[in-house]
Design a protein around this motif. Structure first.
Motif, PDB file in Angstrom:
ATOM      1  N   UNK A  93      43.608  14.312  61.210  1.00 34.40           N
ATOM      2  CA  UNK A  93      44.882  15.159  62.308  1.00 34.40           C
ATOM      3  C   UNK A  93      45.132  16.267  63.834  1.00 34.40           C
ATOM      4  N   UNK A  94      43.136  16.299  63.462  1.00 39.34           N
ATOM      5  CA  UNK A  94      44.110  17.255  65.210  1.00 39.34           C
ATOM      6  C   UNK A  94      43.352  16.012  66.068  1.00 39.34           C
ATOM      7  N   UNK A  95      41.689  16.634  66.249  1.00 42.07           N
ATOM      8  CA  UNK A  95      41.905  15.655  67.912  1.00 42.07           C
ATOM      9  C   UNK A  95      41.156  14.500  67.836  1.00 42.07           C
ATOM     10  N   UNK A  96      40.668  13.772  66.554  1.00 40.77           N
ATOM     11  CA  UNK A  96      40.521  12.628  66.357  1.00 40.77           C
ATOM     12  C   UNK A  96      41.306  11.453  66.663  1.00 40.77           C
ATOM     13  N   UNK A  97      42.949  12.235  65.805  1.00 42.08           N
ATOM     14  CA  UNK A  97      43.867  10.973  65.950  1.00 42.08           C
ATOM     15  C   UNK A  97      44.999  11.491  66.195  1.00 42.08           C
ATOM     16  N   UNK A  98      45.825  12.488  65.335  1.00 43.22           N
ATOM     17  CA  UNK A  98      47.088  12.167  65.652  1.00 43.22           C
ATOM     18  C   UNK A  98      47.613  13.261  66.532  1.00 43.22           C
ATOM     19  N   UNK A  99      46.725  14.091  66.873  1.00 48.40           N
ATOM     20  CA  UNK A  99      46.729  15.291  68.110  1.00 48.40           C
ATOM     21  C   UNK A  99      46.821  14.619  69.660  1.00 48.40           C
ATOM     22  N   UNK A 100      46.457  14.058  69.869  1.00 43.92           N
ATOM     23  CA  UNK A 100      46.353  13.299  70.816  1.00 43.92           C
ATOM     24  C   UNK A 100      47.212  12.285  70.961  1.00 43.92           C
ATOM     25  N   UNK A 101      47.168  11.763  69.917  1.00 45.68           N
ATOM     26  CA  UNK A 101      48.996  10.830  70.217  1.00 45.68           C
ATOM     27  C   UNK A 101      49.970  11.242  70.221  1.00 45.68           C
ATOM     28  N   UNK A 102      50.101  12.178  69.766  1.00 48.12           N
ATOM     29  CA  UNK A 102      51.716  12.883  70.532  1.00 48.12           C
ATOM     30  C   UNK A 102      51.573  12.870  72.128  1.00 48.12           C
ATOM     31  N   UNK A 103      50.371  13.150  72.565  1.00 47.55           N
ATOM     32  CA  UNK A 103      50.179  13.460  73.657  1.00 47.55           C
ATOM     33  C   UNK A 103      50.920  12.111  74.863  1.00 47.55           C
ATOM     34  N   UNK A 104      50.143  11.191  74.018  1.00 44.88           N
ATOM     35  CA  UNK A 104      50.361   9.242  74.357  1.00 44.88           C
ATOM     36  C   UNK A 104      51.034   9.016  74.163  1.00 44.88           C
ATOM     37  N   UNK A 105      51.804   9.574  73.116  1.00 45.05           N
ATOM     38  CA  UNK A 105      53.373   8.904  72.853  1.00 45.05           C
ATOM     39  C   UNK A 105      54.218   9.060  73.963  1.00 45.05           C
ATOM     40  N   UNK A 106      54.402  11.381  74.023  1.00 49.14           N
ATOM     41  CA  UNK A 106      55.367  11.867  75.252  1.00 49.14           C
ATOM     42  C   UNK A 106      55.171  10.720  76.199  1.00 49.14           C
ATOM     43  N   UNK A 107      54.173  10.515  76.972  1.00 50.82           N
ATOM     44  CA  UNK A 107      53.803  10.570  77.928  1.00 50.82           C
ATOM     45  C   UNK A 107      54.735   8.985  78.084  1.00 50.82           C
ATOM     46  N   UNK A 108      54.539   7.817  76.700  1.00 49.59           N
ATOM     47  CA  UNK A 108      54.307   5.978  76.851  1.00 49.59           C
ATOM     48  C   UNK A 108      56.315   6.158  76.646  1.00 49.59           C
ATOM     49  N   UNK A 109      56.852   6.927  75.940  1.00 47.82           N
ATOM     50  CA  UNK A 109      58.865   7.155  75.608  1.00 47.82           C
ATOM     51  C   UNK A 109      59.514   8.024  76.317  1.00 47.82           C
ATOM     52  N   UNK A 110      58.437   9.451  76.967  1.00 49.28           N
ATOM     53  CA  UNK A 110      59.344  10.198  78.033  1.00 49.28           C
ATOM     54  C   UNK A 110      59.098  10.683  78.747  1.00 49.28           C
ATOM     55  N   UNK A 111      58.333   9.896  79.539  1.00 49.61           N
ATOM     56  CA  UNK A 111      58.210   9.612  80.833  1.00 49.61           C
ATOM     57  C   UNK A 111      57.823   9.078  82.173  1.00 49.61           C
ATOM     58  N   UNK A 112      57.203   8.057  81.290  1.00 50.66           N
ATOM     59  CA  UNK A 112      56.572   6.808  82.364  1.00 50.66           C
ATOM     60  C   UNK A 112      57.812   6.287  83.024  1.00 50.66           C
ATOM     61  N   UNK A 113      58.573   5.971  81.547  1.00 52.34           N
ATOM     62  CA  UNK A 113      60.533   5.023  82.194  1.00 52.34           C
ATOM     63  C   UNK A 113      61.422   5.720  83.277  1.00 52.34           C
ATOM     64  N   UNK A 114      60.500   7.139  83.899  1.00 53.23           N
ATOM     65  CA  UNK A 114      61.037   8.001  84.911  1.00 53.23           C
ATOM     66  C   UNK A 114      60.371   7.914  85.681  1.00 53.23           C
ATOM     67  N   UNK A 115      59.334   7.647  85.831  1.00 54.20           N
ATOM     68  CA  UNK A 115      58.687   7.322  86.970  1.00 54.20           C
ATOM     69  C   UNK A 115      58.389   5.997  87.816  1.00 54.20           C
ATOM     70  N   UNK A 116      58.321   6.216  88.995  1.00 55.44           N
ATOM     71  CA  UNK A 116      59.016   4.873  89.840  1.00 55.44           C
ATOM     72  C   UNK A 116      57.125   3.926  89.189  1.00 55.44           C
ATOM     73  N   UNK A 117      55.978   4.377  90.137  1.00 50.94           N
ATOM     74  CA  UNK A 117      54.712   4.157  89.938  1.00 50.94           C
ATOM     75  C   UNK A 117      53.727   4.687  88.703  1.00 50.94           C
ATOM     76  N   UNK A 118      53.868   4.434  87.320  1.00 49.18           N
ATOM     77  CA  UNK A 118      53.351   5.605  86.411  1.00 49.18           C
ATOM     78  C   UNK A 118      51.412   4.639  86.601  1.00 49.18           C
ATOM     79  N   UNK A 119      50.365   5.671  86.599  1.00 48.56           N
ATOM     80  CA  UNK A 119      49.381   4.934  86.419  1.00 48.56           C
ATOM     81  C   UNK A 119      48.346   6.056  85.848  1.00 48.56           C
ATOM     82  N   UNK A 120      46.786   6.166  85.859  1.00 47.55           N
ATOM     83  CA  UNK A 120      46.517   6.599  85.058  1.00 47.55           C
ATOM     84  C   UNK A 120      45.977   7.768  85.818  1.00 47.55           C
ATOM     85  N   UNK A 121      46.380   8.215  86.710  1.00 47.06           N
ATOM     86  CA  UNK A 121      46.292   9.772  87.472  1.00 47.06           C
ATOM     87  C   UNK A 121      47.709  10.741  86.842  1.00 47.06           C
ATOM     88  N   UNK A 122      48.975   9.684  86.854  1.00 49.40           N
ATOM     89  CA  UNK A 122      49.742  10.384  85.587  1.00 49.40           C
ATOM     90  C   UNK A 122      49.983  10.835  84.106  1.00 49.40           C
TER      91      UNK A 122
END
Length: 438
Positions: A93-122
């Motif tokens: 539930x920590x570093x191997x699965x659940x916790x990193x997924x919170x950051x990735x999902x937040x990026x995919x659903x909350x931030x990425x749609x607001x960016x014009x050119x999302x990439x690995x750097x963003x």
């Protein structure tokens, strides 16, 4: 010493626990389930709430009954077994699965749609910022209730309440016919889907974290701790039920605007856009970002608290270590870790549920030591079969077990072991334990 809390503090504790549980996955799944349930909304939702809310609530109460710590919860097990079990759960539930997924999902659903050119750097920049904020809020262990329960969660809950009111006042379509398994067995389908949220893991860990928060408020008496922990669990369960019900209804009324959506996240996004127009994505971004952040803080804090207790490394050092690992994993290795973590989840989740059940019935067991060891061993052995199935091993020989096709083949053998343990005499048990140790 005063062992009483103000009502505002009790509510804050419940809100904190609610926010820890409510990750993005808990928001994304119900809309799809609701859409598939259609006219069978009520029985499907009832089955889902029974396991998705009932099991985590039971887990928190089990922690309260057991004395508020992992050591008390597993006192009838060998110390090494207890430590290994807890370590594996915290790593998953920590570093191997659940916790990193919170950051990735937040990026995919909350931030990425607001960016014009999302990439690995963003993604890399966002991951660093996201987990830095999570580390900031996790830093002061004793102040989690004030920071999460009184600051972040009220904002999250307000956004969810606005969404829920909008869904019920202005549904975006009629409820459609039930589909797939929801058309045949709505209650059991919802029941199994709620089980698959696997929040019982988190309940055991978050319950312990709340106990630490109570200590920060000066609550150290066992009875007072149990009372406030159960109160927090009820508040959190009520909040989860409120969110699940509104999102199920959202999904059930989404057929006319999001009929062919691939997942619940897509349904949610389309629905919110229909409700709030051009501001829809902003509303969705706030909800998802806060849901992911509060869960990340809970996971980061609970994992750091546990490992600081069994290693010479301090709590704050663990916060930094785990925060950095999560940020890295969210960028480079999440898919691989998920493939490794899922079988471990399937192997340990039944053990966690069995541990919760044992906490409730412990006072009725003639010999708790033998009962815990036998019941948990049986649950683990049959759970390993389910885990083997997840990695492609042919285990069709076990198809005769009830619920095996639903990933719950462990239930009947574990229940049988529990019944047997209750009827063995203390003398027989003591003799068997002695033989086992020998």
């Amino acid at each position: 010493m005063n062992q009483r809390l103000k009502l505002t503090d009790i509510i804050a504790i419940g809100f904190m626990l609610f926010a820890f549980f409510l990750g993005a996955g808990n928001i994304i799944f119900p809309p799809m389930a609701g859409q598939l349930a259609g006219h069978n909304l009520l029985p499907s939702m009832g089955g889902f709430l029974l396991t998705a809310v009932g099991l985590p609530l039971s887990g928190i109460i089990a922690v309260a009954i057991a004395g508020g710590s992992w050591e008390h919860l597993t006192k009838d097990l060998p110390v090494k077994v207890s430590t290994l079990m807890a370590s594996l759960i915290f790593i998953i539930i920590g570093p191997a699965f659940a916790a990193p997924r919170t950051g990735l999902v937040a990026y995919e659903m909350a931030v990425k749609p607001l960016l014009s050119n999302p990439d690995k750097v963003s993604l890399a920049i966002f991951s660093v910022v996201f987990f830095a904020i999570a580390m900031f809020f996790s830093w002061s262990q004793g102040k989690l209730i004030d920071m999460i329960g009184k600051i972040l969660t009220p904002v999250l809950f307000l956004c969810l309440a606005i969404l829920a009111i909008a869904v019920f006042v202005a549904p975006q379509g009629d409820i459609m016919v039930a589909q797939k398994a929801y058309a045949i067995a709505p209650f059991t389908t919802g029941f199994f889907e709620g089980y698959n949220t696997m929040d019982t893991f988190a309940s055991l860990m978050f319950g312990i974290l709340v106990v630490e928060g109570l200590k920060g408020k000066g609550i150290t008496d066992a009875k007072a701790t149990t009372k406030y922990l159960i109160s927090a669990a009820v508040i959190a369960a009520a909040g989860l039920a409120f969110v699940y019900i509104s999102l199920f209804y959202l999904g059930a009324t989404s057929g006319s605007i999001a009929a062919h959506s691939a997942n619940g996240g897509e349904i949610l996004s389309i629905y919110i856009q229909a409700l709030f127009g051009s501001y829809g994505q902003i509303v969705l971004s706030i909800i998802v970002a806060l849901a992911c952040l509060t869960t990340a803080i809970g996971l980061l804090s609970s994992v750091s608290d546990y490992f600081s207790g069994i290693t010479p490394i301090s709590y704050r050092q663990w916060v930094v270590i785990i925060g950095i690992v999560c940020a890295v994993v969210a960028n480079v290795g999440l898919n691989q870790l998920i493939s490794l973590s899922v079988p471990v989840l399937f192997a340990l989740y039944p053990v966690a549920i069995a541990l919760v059940v044992l906490a409730f019935v412990r006072k009725f067991l003639p010999n708790p030591t033998l009962a815990y060891r036998v019941v948990l061993l049986v649950s683990l052995l049959f759970a390993l079969v389910d885990a083997a199935k997840q990695i492609g091993v042919n285990v069709s020989v076990f198809n005769f077990l009830p619920l095996f096709q639903d990933g719950m083949g462990w239930v009947l053998p574990t229940a049988a072991a529990l019944v047997v343990a209750m009827f063995l005499s203390p003398e027989e048990k003591s003799e068997k334990v002695s033989q086992e140790i020998a």
